[in-house]
Design a protein around this motif. Structure first.
Motif, mmCIF file in Angstrom:
data_model
loop_
_atom_site.group_PDB
_atom_site.id
_atom_site.type_symbol
_atom_site.label_atom_id
_atom_site.label_comp_id
_atom_site.label_asym_id
_atom_site.label_seq_id
_atom_site.Cartn_x
_atom_site.Cartn_y
_atom_site.Cartn_z
ATOM 1 N N SER A 13 11.254 3.913 -4.496
ATOM 2 C CA SER A 13 10.906 4.735 -5.656
ATOM 3 C C SER A 13 10.428 3.826 -6.774
ATOM 4 N N TYR A 14 9.643 4.408 -7.670
ATOM 5 C CA TYR A 14 9.145 3.648 -8.811
ATOM 6 C C TYR A 14 9.642 4.286 -10.084
ATOM 7 N N LYS A 15 9.991 3.475 -11.025
ATOM 8 C CA LYS A 15 10.364 3.999 -12.352
ATOM 9 C C LYS A 15 9.089 4.232 -13.140
ATOM 10 N N MET A 16 8.935 5.450 -13.629
ATOM 11 C CA MET A 16 7.805 5.750 -14.502
ATOM 12 C C MET A 16 8.385 6.222 -15.812
ATOM 13 N N GLY A 17 8.668 5.323 -16.684
ATOM 14 C CA GLY A 17 9.356 5.689 -17.921
ATOM 15 C C GLY A 17 10.752 6.165 -17.570
ATOM 16 N N LYS A 22 10.105 9.211 -6.518
ATOM 17 C CA LYS A 22 10.518 8.834 -5.164
ATOM 18 C C LYS A 22 9.297 8.916 -4.268
ATOM 19 N N VAL A 23 8.915 7.791 -3.723
ATOM 20 C CA VAL A 23 7.693 7.758 -2.910
ATOM 21 C C VAL A 23 8.044 7.847 -1.429
ATOM 22 N N LEU A 24 8.901 6.986 -0.975
ATOM 23 C CA LEU A 24 9.346 7.045 0.421
ATOM 24 C C LEU A 24 10.780 7.568 0.456
ATOM 25 N N GLY A 41 -2.388 10.629 5.185
ATOM 26 C CA GLY A 41 -1.610 11.366 4.193
ATOM 27 C C GLY A 41 -2.443 11.576 2.954
ATOM 28 N N ALA A 42 -1.980 12.481 2.118
ATOM 29 C CA ALA A 42 -2.711 12.796 0.895
ATOM 30 C C ALA A 42 -2.647 11.615 -0.063
ATOM 31 N N SER A 43 -3.533 11.679 -1.033
ATOM 32 C CA SER A 43 -3.522 10.625 -2.037
ATOM 33 C C SER A 43 -2.199 10.651 -2.798
ATOM 34 N N GLY A 44 -1.600 9.527 -2.953
ATOM 35 C CA GLY A 44 -0.335 9.444 -3.674
ATOM 36 C C GLY A 44 0.865 9.735 -2.800
ATOM 37 N N SER A 45 0.656 9.868 -1.508
ATOM 38 C CA SER A 45 1.775 10.211 -0.632
ATOM 39 C C SER A 45 2.600 8.990 -0.245
ATOM 40 N N GLY A 46 2.115 7.807 -0.607
ATOM 41 C CA GLY A 46 2.927 6.616 -0.336
ATOM 42 C C GLY A 46 2.443 5.789 0.830
ATOM 43 N N LYS A 47 1.190 6.000 1.233
ATOM 44 C CA LYS A 47 0.657 5.248 2.382
ATOM 45 C C LYS A 47 0.596 3.751 2.083
ATOM 46 N N SER A 48 0.005 3.438 0.932
ATOM 47 C CA SER A 48 -0.125 2.015 0.577
ATOM 48 C C SER A 48 1.245 1.381 0.428
ATOM 49 N N THR A 49 2.129 2.124 -0.213
ATOM 50 C CA THR A 49 3.484 1.617 -0.401
ATOM 51 C C THR A 49 4.114 1.255 0.939
ATOM 52 N N LEU A 50 3.976 2.159 1.888
ATOM 53 C CA LEU A 50 4.538 1.920 3.214
ATOM 54 C C LEU A 50 3.912 0.684 3.860
ATOM 55 N N THR A 207 -5.338 5.796 6.035
ATOM 56 C CA THR A 207 -6.524 6.533 5.601
ATOM 57 C C THR A 207 -6.109 7.927 5.145
ATOM 58 N N HIS A 208 -6.974 8.581 4.399
ATOM 59 C CA HIS A 208 -6.671 9.981 4.100
ATOM 60 C C HIS A 208 -7.693 10.892 4.796
ATOM 61 N N ASP A 209 -8.512 10.263 5.626
ATOM 62 C CA ASP A 209 -9.607 10.985 6.263
ATOM 63 C C ASP A 209 -9.292 11.205 7.743
ATOM 64 N N ALA B 439 2.170 -6.470 -4.602
ATOM 65 C CA ALA B 439 1.889 -5.069 -4.288
ATOM 66 C C ALA B 439 1.494 -4.319 -5.551
ATOM 67 N N GLU B 440 2.190 -4.644 -6.645
ATOM 68 C CA GLU B 440 1.898 -3.957 -7.901
ATOM 69 C C GLU B 440 0.516 -4.319 -8.415
ATOM 70 N N ILE B 441 0.207 -5.616 -8.385
ATOM 71 C CA ILE B 441 -1.097 -6.042 -8.888
ATOM 72 C C ILE B 441 -2.216 -5.365 -8.114
ATOM 73 N N LEU B 442 -2.081 -5.401 -6.789
ATOM 74 C CA LEU B 442 -3.166 -4.867 -5.963
ATOM 75 C C LEU B 442 -3.225 -3.350 -6.085
ATOM 76 N N GLN B 443 -2.061 -2.741 -6.264
ATOM 77 C CA GLN B 443 -1.992 -1.297 -6.469
ATOM 78 C C GLN B 443 -2.728 -0.917 -7.748
ATOM 79 N N VAL B 444 -2.374 -1.600 -8.845
ATOM 80 C CA VAL B 444 -2.976 -1.295 -10.135
ATOM 81 C C VAL B 444 -4.485 -1.477 -10.064
ATOM 82 N N ASN B 445 -4.877 -2.479 -9.283
ATOM 83 C CA ASN B 445 -6.311 -2.710 -9.164
ATOM 84 C C ASN B 445 -7.030 -1.597 -8.430
ATOM 85 N N GLN B 446 -6.259 -0.913 -7.602
ATOM 86 C CA GLN B 446 -6.894 0.163 -6.854
ATOM 87 C C GLN B 446 -7.080 1.391 -7.721
ATOM 88 N N LEU B 447 -6.213 1.539 -8.699
ATOM 89 C CA LEU B 447 -6.238 2.780 -9.487
ATOM 90 C C LEU B 447 -7.503 2.874 -10.330
HETATM 91 N N1 LIG Z 1 3.884 -0.219 -8.924
HETATM 92 C C1 LIG Z 1 4.020 1.110 -9.085
HETATM 93 N N2 LIG Z 1 4.615 1.560 -10.208
HETATM 94 C C2 LIG Z 1 4.762 2.881 -10.389
HETATM 95 N N3 LIG Z 1 4.347 3.778 -9.551
HETATM 96 C C3 LIG Z 1 3.733 3.404 -8.425
HETATM 97 C C4 LIG Z 1 3.537 2.031 -8.139
HETATM 98 N N4 LIG Z 1 2.913 1.930 -6.963
HETATM 99 C C5 LIG Z 1 2.722 3.202 -6.528
HETATM 100 N N5 LIG Z 1 3.204 4.070 -7.397
HETATM 101 C C6 LIG Z 1 3.203 5.498 -7.266
HETATM 102 O O1 LIG Z 1 3.702 5.790 -5.999
HETATM 103 C C7 LIG Z 1 2.983 6.840 -5.423
HETATM 104 C C8 LIG Z 1 2.455 6.420 -4.079
HETATM 105 O O2 LIG Z 1 1.524 5.384 -4.228
HETATM 106 P P1 LIG Z 1 0.639 4.853 -3.023
HETATM 107 O O3 LIG Z 1 -0.314 3.896 -3.569
HETATM 108 O O4 LIG Z 1 1.562 4.372 -1.968
HETATM 109 O O5 LIG Z 1 -0.089 6.147 -2.523
HETATM 110 P P2 LIG Z 1 -1.292 6.260 -1.487
HETATM 111 O O6 LIG Z 1 -0.821 7.187 -0.483
HETATM 112 O O7 LIG Z 1 -1.692 4.914 -1.030
HETATM 113 O O8 LIG Z 1 -2.419 6.903 -2.349
HETATM 114 P P3 LIG Z 1 -3.991 6.664 -2.252
HETATM 115 O O9 LIG Z 1 -4.466 7.451 -1.094
HETATM 116 O O10 LIG Z 1 -4.514 7.207 -3.537
HETATM 117 O O11 LIG Z 1 -4.209 5.201 -2.106
HETATM 118 C C9 LIG Z 1 1.895 7.220 -6.406
HETATM 119 O O12 LIG Z 1 2.289 8.375 -7.102
HETATM 120 C C10 LIG Z 1 1.812 6.065 -7.302
HETATM 121 O O13 LIG Z 1 1.480 6.477 -8.602
#
Ligand SMILES: Nc1ncnc2c1ncn2[C@@H]1O[C@H](COP(=O)(O)OP(=O)(O)OP(=O)(O)O)[C@@H](O)[C@H]1O
Ligand SMILES: [Mg+2]
Lengths: 230, 447
Positions: A13-17, A22-24, A41-50, A207-209, B439-447
């Motif tokens: 999970s990520y703290k946003m303020g 909760k991502v995964l 998965g959809a955008s923001g679903s946590g694929k990159s995080t995983l 991918t999301h495609d 991960a954060e840097i590369l993530q932010v760069n993607q946004l």
């Molecule tokens: N470093 C971070 N700090 C705060 N929130 C984050 C961070 N990294 C990811 N998130 C949040 O976690 C969620 C999942 O991010 P992630 O990049 O894994 O999604 P994604 O499935 O890869 O999306 P996309 O298809 O747009 O790349 C998003 O809502 C994102 O805003």
């Protein structure tokens, strides 16, 4: 087939303020050697995080990633760098090449990053040759001396693939490798990945495609922080 | 290896690093110039103090002086470590330039020209008699007259006036002293109190030390001894200047003199004026001229502190520049970490970068400073002619030309300090950047 990667019950999970995103939420995934798996998965679903967690670029809040039976949580930080250097190759949506280095240097960067100065002088010849071979495989021989900004998106992505393959990683992780490319160019990148997989390379691609995911041998879906696999 | 390659490429390709180099270069440039000049001024100043003192002084600051010096001088002269010995009488006198009614209280120094210019470098401070020191008190026009040598600012005429030797010989001083007995009482009580004699200016001394050049008149030894009442059966003097043989170390020589003096004053314990010997001290030239040297050294210390701040400024400049560079390069940090670079590697990368900045800046700054120093006197002359602007006030620093001898140790220290400042300035931002999660840097760069 032998299991290469096993992710069990991953939480992140990520703290946003004040709120916590909760991502995964208990994601499980198993990847076998030689497999070409697509995570969709959809955008923001946590694929990159995983993907980052699978490649030890990030740590989960909870859960275990086992790579060849070894728990990544138990590897000390210093050795994790080595792990990233030797065992996995990353390909990102935005290529992420170093602007100051030329194509060839970008490709052999992982070898330089993984060796000391004397070590580099010992293996420099080998590394340059391997980088040239990779560029040839990827159809970029002519571009070796060019800077990233002189290349098209597809070419850059192929350079990034070359870099990811440089240290002959066991696992190739690709985060929307075609996300920034038109479909024809994206297709050529997918062809490269397919041929790599045929040669035995284990690949996990995000991918999301759906259409792109279908090119992979296996598709897993990530929905609401969990893997709904197929 | 990639760290060096990449650091070099960042360094060459990022314009902002040239700004960093420029800023650090300027700091180096300024520090080199001021340190060299100041070091030269202080060095010259100390040297001048040495020149008027010799190596070692046995003496008292009491106006009464001390007795039994003649035997001690004989003992000193027998030492193989000691090259020259010169007895000197110092006192104060009222000085009235001939043809005026105004008195001025000045210092008079009774010297034997030969021995004094052997023990010190007095001879070299003279205008006319450098090669014939023994003649400085001999008035050519009239052998019956007695000459004197005022410091060049005591004789209040402009330097151009010196060239005419006959002209300066028109100046004379009537010098009045208050002779004292060994006990410190007025020697001529009941009669006239003062002893007066007229001396004719026969030469001029310029030591480069404003305080000495503006307050001392050199007179013949015997004359001063008489004027001060230090003659008679038990003669007295103020001090003995000693020059050691060239190979004798200052400390060693002074120790020898000190133990000789202790022994000698014990021997003389029973003499009638033995009480005067207690006020005598043995000092090396630095101790003897401490009052004059210490403020200069203080000034030098202040300067070093000031340039410590220049160094601090350098650190801040580098810090800011590195923040900017690194914030542009956070993507690269993410990439490098994704291919296995460690936190330490990132700090090293930017430290090497900083090293390049420091090295190039030092090289350019030192070279430019050196060039500037070579021409500093010409530049200053030009500034002075054109804008009446003087970098170093001659009256305060007592220098002719601005000293521009380059001290290579100082250059090395400055270069090392500049590089260190760059490394320190780069450390904090690179440490911060290195801590970031890839991960954060590369993530932010993607946004
Ligand atoms: N470093 C971070 N700090 C705060 N929130 C984050 C961070 N990294 C990811 N998130 C949040 O976690 C969620 C999942 O991010 P992630 O990049 O894994 O999604 P994604 O499935 O890869 O999306 P996309 O298809 O747009 O790349 C998003 O809502 C994102 O805003
Ligand atoms: Mg993503």
């Amino acid at each position: 087939m032998e299991v290469l990667l096993k992710a069990e019950d991953l939480y992140k999970s990520y703290k946003m303020g004040p709120t916590k995103v909760k991502v995964l939420k208990g994601a499980n995934l198993t990847v076998k050697k030689g497999e070409f798996a697509a995570i969709i998965g959809a955008s923001g679903s946590g694929k990159s995080t995983l993907l980052h967690i699978l490649g030890a670029l990030d740590r989960p809040d909870k859960g275990i990633v086992k790579f060849n039976g070894q728990d990544l949580n138990r590897i000390p930080a210093r050795d994790l760098n080595k792990f990233r250097n030797k065992k996995v190759g990353f390909v990102f949506q935005f290529y992420h090449l170093l602007d100051e280095l030329n194509v060839l240097e970008n490709v052999y960067l992982p070898v330089m990053a993984g060796t000391s100065i004397p070590g580099w002088f010992l293996c420099r010849k080998w590394a340059k040759n391997r980088a040239k071979e990779l560029l040839e495989q990827l159809g970029l021989s002519e571009r070796a001396k060019h800077k990233p900004y002189q290349l098209s998106g597809g070419e850059r992505q192929r350079v990034a693939i070359g870099r990811a393959l440089m240290n002959e990683p066991v696992l190739l992780l690709a985060d929307e490798p075609t996300g920034n490319l038109d479909s024809a160019t994206g297709n050529s990148i997918l062809e490269v990945l397919e041929s790599l997989n045929k040669a035995g390379q284990t690949i996990v691609m995000v991918t999301h495609d759906e259409r792109i995911a279908k090119r992979a041998g296996r598709i897993v879906k990530i929905i609401d922080g969990e893997i709904k696999g197929a | 290896m990639y760290k060096i390659t990449l650091a070099l490429k960042y360094f060459l390709k990022r314009k902002i690093s040239y700004f960093a180099v420029l800023a650090v270069t300027l700091c180096v440039f300024i520090v080199v110039i001021v340190m060299t000049v100041m070091n030269g001024i202080v060095g010259d100043f100390k040297q001048n103090n040495y020149k008027v003192t010799g190596d070692c002084v046995v003496g008292t600051s009491s106006l009464v002086g001390f007795a039994y010096y003649e035997d001690f001088i004989k003992i000193l002269e027998q030492q193989k470590e000691i090259a020259f010995v010169a007895p000197v009488i110092k006192s104060f006198a009222l000085i009235r330039p001939k043809g005026t009614n105004t008195d001025e209280a000045l210092e008079i120094l009774g010297i034997d020209p030969n021995s004094y210019s052997e023990a010190t470098e007095f001879g070299n401070t003279l205008f006319y008699n450098r090669s014939s020191v023994s003649d400085i008190f001999k008035v050519r026009s009239d052998p019956n007259l007695v000459g004197c040598v005022p410091g060049h600012s005591v004789l209040k005429i402009s330097q151009t006036g010196y060239s005419d030797r006959t002209r300066i010989s028109r100046y004379a001083y009537s010098i009045s002293c208050f002779p004292l007995t060994a006990k410190g009482a007025p020697a001529d009580a009941g009669t006239s109190m003062v002893r007066t004699k007229t001396f004719y200016v026969n030469d001029i001394s310029r030591s480069g030390l404003p305080r000495i050049d503006g307050s001392i008149i050199y007179l013949p030894f015997d004359q001063v001894q008489k004027l001060c009442g230090m003659d008679g059966p038990t003669k007295r003097i103020s001090r003995i200047h000693i020059k050691f043989q060239p190979e004798v170390k200052l400390r060693k020589g002074c120790e020898i003199v000190r133990s000789l003096w202790e022994e000698y004053s014990l021997q003389k314990q029973t003499e009638t004026q033995a009480f005067l010997l207690g006020t005598v001290t043995v000092q090396n030239w630095k101790e003897f001229r401490r009052d004059s040297i210490a403020p200069m050294e203080n000034e030098e210390a202040e300067l070093i502190v000031m340039f410590g701040f220049v160094g601090l400024t350098t650190v801040f400049i580098v810090l800011v520049v590195f923040y900017m560079i690194i914030s542009h390069k956070s993507k690269d940090i993410g990439i490098l970490k994704s291919v296995g670079a460690s936190k330490k590697d990132m700090i090293e990368l930017f430290s090497i970068f900083a090293f390049f900045v420091g090295l190039l800046s030092s090289v350019i700054g030192l070279f430019a400073g050196w060039l500037f120093l070579l021409n500093i006197n010409r530049i200053e002359d030009w500034l002075y002619k054109k804008y009446e602007f003087q970098l170093w006030d001659r009256a305060i620093y007592a220098i002719g030309d601005i000293p521009n001898r380059v001290n290579f140790t100082i250059l090395l220290i400055i270069a090392a300090a500049a590089i260190l400042a760059c490394l320190v300035g780069a450390f904090f931002p690179s440490w911060q950047a290195a801590r970031k999660h890839p991960a954060e840097i590369l993530q932010v760069n993607q946004l």
